[in-house]
Design a protein around this motif. Structure first.
Motif, PDB file in Angstrom:
ATOM      1  N   PHE A 401       0.809  -1.210   0.000  1.00 19.70           N
ATOM      2  CA  PHE A 401       0.000   0.000   0.000  1.00 19.70           C
ATOM      3  C   PHE A 401       0.851   1.272   0.000  1.00 19.70           C
ATOM      4  CE2 PHE A 401      -2.486  -3.295   2.146  1.00 19.70           C
ATOM      5  CZ  PHE A 401      -3.655  -3.279   1.409  1.00 19.70           C
ATOM      6  N   VAL A 428      -9.560   3.152  -1.882  1.00 18.63           N
ATOM      7  CA  VAL A 428      -8.344   3.815  -2.360  1.00 18.63           C
ATOM      8  C   VAL A 428      -8.748   5.150  -2.977  1.00 18.63           C
ATOM      9  CG1 VAL A 428      -6.380   3.667  -3.916  1.00 18.63           C
ATOM     10  CG2 VAL A 428      -7.210   1.601  -2.767  1.00 18.63           C
ATOM     11  N   LEU A 442      -2.801  -1.327  -7.492  1.00 16.27           N
ATOM     12  CA  LEU A 442      -3.927  -0.686  -6.817  1.00 16.27           C
ATOM     13  C   LEU A 442      -4.432   0.486  -7.646  1.00 16.27           C
ATOM     14  CD1 LEU A 442      -2.907  -0.599  -3.037  1.00 16.27           C
ATOM     15  CD2 LEU A 442      -4.604  -2.058  -4.130  1.00 16.27           C
ATOM     16  N   ASP A 446     -10.667   1.228  -5.753  1.00 16.69           N
ATOM     17  CA  ASP A 446     -10.598  -0.114  -5.168  1.00 16.69           C
ATOM     18  C   ASP A 446     -11.024  -0.039  -3.706  1.00 16.69           C
ATOM     19  OD1 ASP A 446      -9.679  -1.201  -7.506  1.00 16.69           O
ATOM     20  OD2 ASP A 446      -7.583  -1.353  -6.876  1.00 16.69           O
TER      21      ASP A 446
END
Length: 490
Positions: A401, A428, A442, A446
């Motif tokens: 992340f 996100v 990512l 999301d």
């Protein structure tokens, strides 16, 4: 022998022109006793006056061109020369840049060039959001070449529109009046005015090629006017103008494999432009939009057949948010929404555009089909609620992340990010380029559901899961309604 003058020579004489003609001699022909009847077709006629020969778009351009400006945006990153990296020094020497790409005192600048349209006498300008994306300094040049500094009033990436204001506006500005894009028809003449390739103000002419184009991919609200008026890089943010000199769209994208114009350009309809300008005038820095609280989907041919429709039309209500305007208005799962205040909608993009234009006060009427009965329901116009704080988490520790910013979900977040409101987890909000999160795949929107088997419902849960990381990461996310699980190492 007979002598005939070509039609061009006859017109030149009648209209006082200077075209010359050559004598053409033809041999006599045998004329049949009875000629075949001429085929019927459209009546054609030659121009009857010099005025008709000299028809021009120049009067329209004279009205509209003073309202179109050039936009010069830049992002200046001030660094001292002592912080120059070895790679920057290599680039400076190899490519011969005398200052390594830096300006005075070690400044580094990114630049962008586009167009804009004056929309009121106070110096308010509409342009594309991507023209000023990541920029912090903006200058605009009027049609008479005077230049002024401008401030960024509002950026709205969902519509790809932004509003600027001239910091010290001069007198005598010429704002362009708004037209009505809903009155456009395929085949209408339009003109595109902008600054392609930075060569200076340029006018191109064409027709409306199509209306309500979707799936273009340059904004969340995908509902565009298509034109074959030549649009090139630098035209972004410029005006699409009707023959009354009114603004009917903001040129925003082209379809091209080479970067040049191929006769397929797209413009944001003026209805959305007016909504964004109104938000800026009201002092908003973020455009607030109405919340329906229902998930809608396309009507496929199979669905249309099952509902007894002649062809796919409208949008289908797939689910409802409890206590939402849609539920309170009496909408039900399986209803088919056909129109918004009488304007027909054929897909979710068209519905999203029409509904977004209604503002956040009062109500709007939706025409629906329920079973075989047509009805009209009144939906309250209000913003999506922020049912819990976003509590943003910017991840800066080693993990998949790293480089992402995540927020708690709520109806307001779901509207902003265009995610399913029914999904629990953290969403996100953004992903920085060239970071671990970007390389892990990512994406904005999301929704993280679990990490290493631990359910994630808040950003605090995610922070704890990251702190407990053991080097192997099993991450479950919901992307556009589909569950995905990935495993990462490191």
């Amino acid at each position: 022998m007979t002598t005939r003058l070509p039609l061009a020579a006859i017109l030149a004489v009648l209209l006082g022109g200077t075209a010359s003609a050559q004598m053409v001699r033809t041999e006599p022909q045998d004329v049949p006793a009875k000629e075949a009847p001429a085929k019927e077709g459209p009546t054609k006629q030659v121009p009857l006056s010099r005025g008709e020969v000299q028809l021009s778009f120049a009067p329209v351009v004279k009205r509209a061109a003073p309202s179109v400006v050039n936009v010069y945006a830049s992002h200046v990153d001030k660094r001292s020369s002592a912080r120059t990296s070895a790679m920057e020094e290599f680039m400076r020497r190899f490519f011969g840049e005398p200052d390594g790409g830096r300006g005075p005192r070690g400044e580094r600048a990114q630049k962008s060039l586009g167009s804009g349209v004056l929309v009121d006498g106070s110096g308010l300008i509409i342009t594309n959001a991507h023209v000023i994306d990541n920029m912090n300094e903006v200058r605009v040049a009027l049609a008479d070449r005077r230049e002024f500094e401008a401030s960024i009033v509002l950026r709205d990436s969902r519509t790809d529109l932004a509003v600027l204001r001239i910091k010290e506006p001069p007198g005598g500005l010429a704002p362009m009046p708004f037209g009505d894009a809903d009155r456009l028809e395929v085949g209408d003449f339009v003109m595109a005015i902008g600054n392609p390739f930075g060569v200076g103000q340029t006018v191109t002419q064409g027709i409306v090629s199509a209306l309500a184009r979707t799936q273009v991919g340059s904004a969340d609200y995908q509902y565009f006017i298509q034109t074959d008026a030549a649009i090139n890089p630098g035209n972004s943010g410029g005006a699409l103008v009707n023959l009354q000199g009114q603004l009917v769209g903001i040129n925003t994208a082209i379809y091209s494999q080479s970067g040049g114009s191929h006769g397929i350009g797209f413009a944001i309809p003026v209805g959305m432009v007016k909504a964004v300008v109104m938000a800026a005038r009201d002092g908003q820095t973020v455009v607030r939009r109405p919340w329906l609280g229902a998930r809608i989907q396309n009507v496929t041919p199979d669905i249309a057949d099952s509902m007894g429709l002649d062809h796919p039309t409208g949008v289908l209500v797939a689910s409802l948010q409890p206590k939402s305007p849609a539920e309170e208005a009496g909408l039900k799962r399986g209803d088919l929404i056909l129109s918004v205040d009488g304007q027909p909608v054929d897909d979710p993009e068209a519905f999203g555009y029409r509904f977004a234009l209604k503002g956040i006060t009062g109500q709007t009427k939706l025409g629906i089909l329920r079973g075989t009965a047509r009805q009209v329901v009144a939906v309250k116009l209000t913003t999506a609620p922020e049912t819990r704080p976003r509590d943003p988490l910017k991840v800066r520790v080693p993990s998949p992340f790293f480089g992402a910013t995540l927020v708690n979900t709520s109806p307001a977040v779901a509207e902003d990010l265009q995610v399913d409101f029914a999904v629990d987890g953290v969403a996100v909000d953004s992903v920085d380029d060239n970071t671990t999160a970007a390389r892990a795949g990512l994406q904005k929107g999301d929704v993280v559901v679990s990490v290493n088997g631990m359910p994630i419902t808040t950003t605090k849960d995610l922070a704890k899961a990251i702190a407990m990381g053991t080097g192997i990461w099993q991450i479950a996310i919901n992307r556009n309604g589909e569950m995905m699980t990935s495993i990462f190492r490191g």
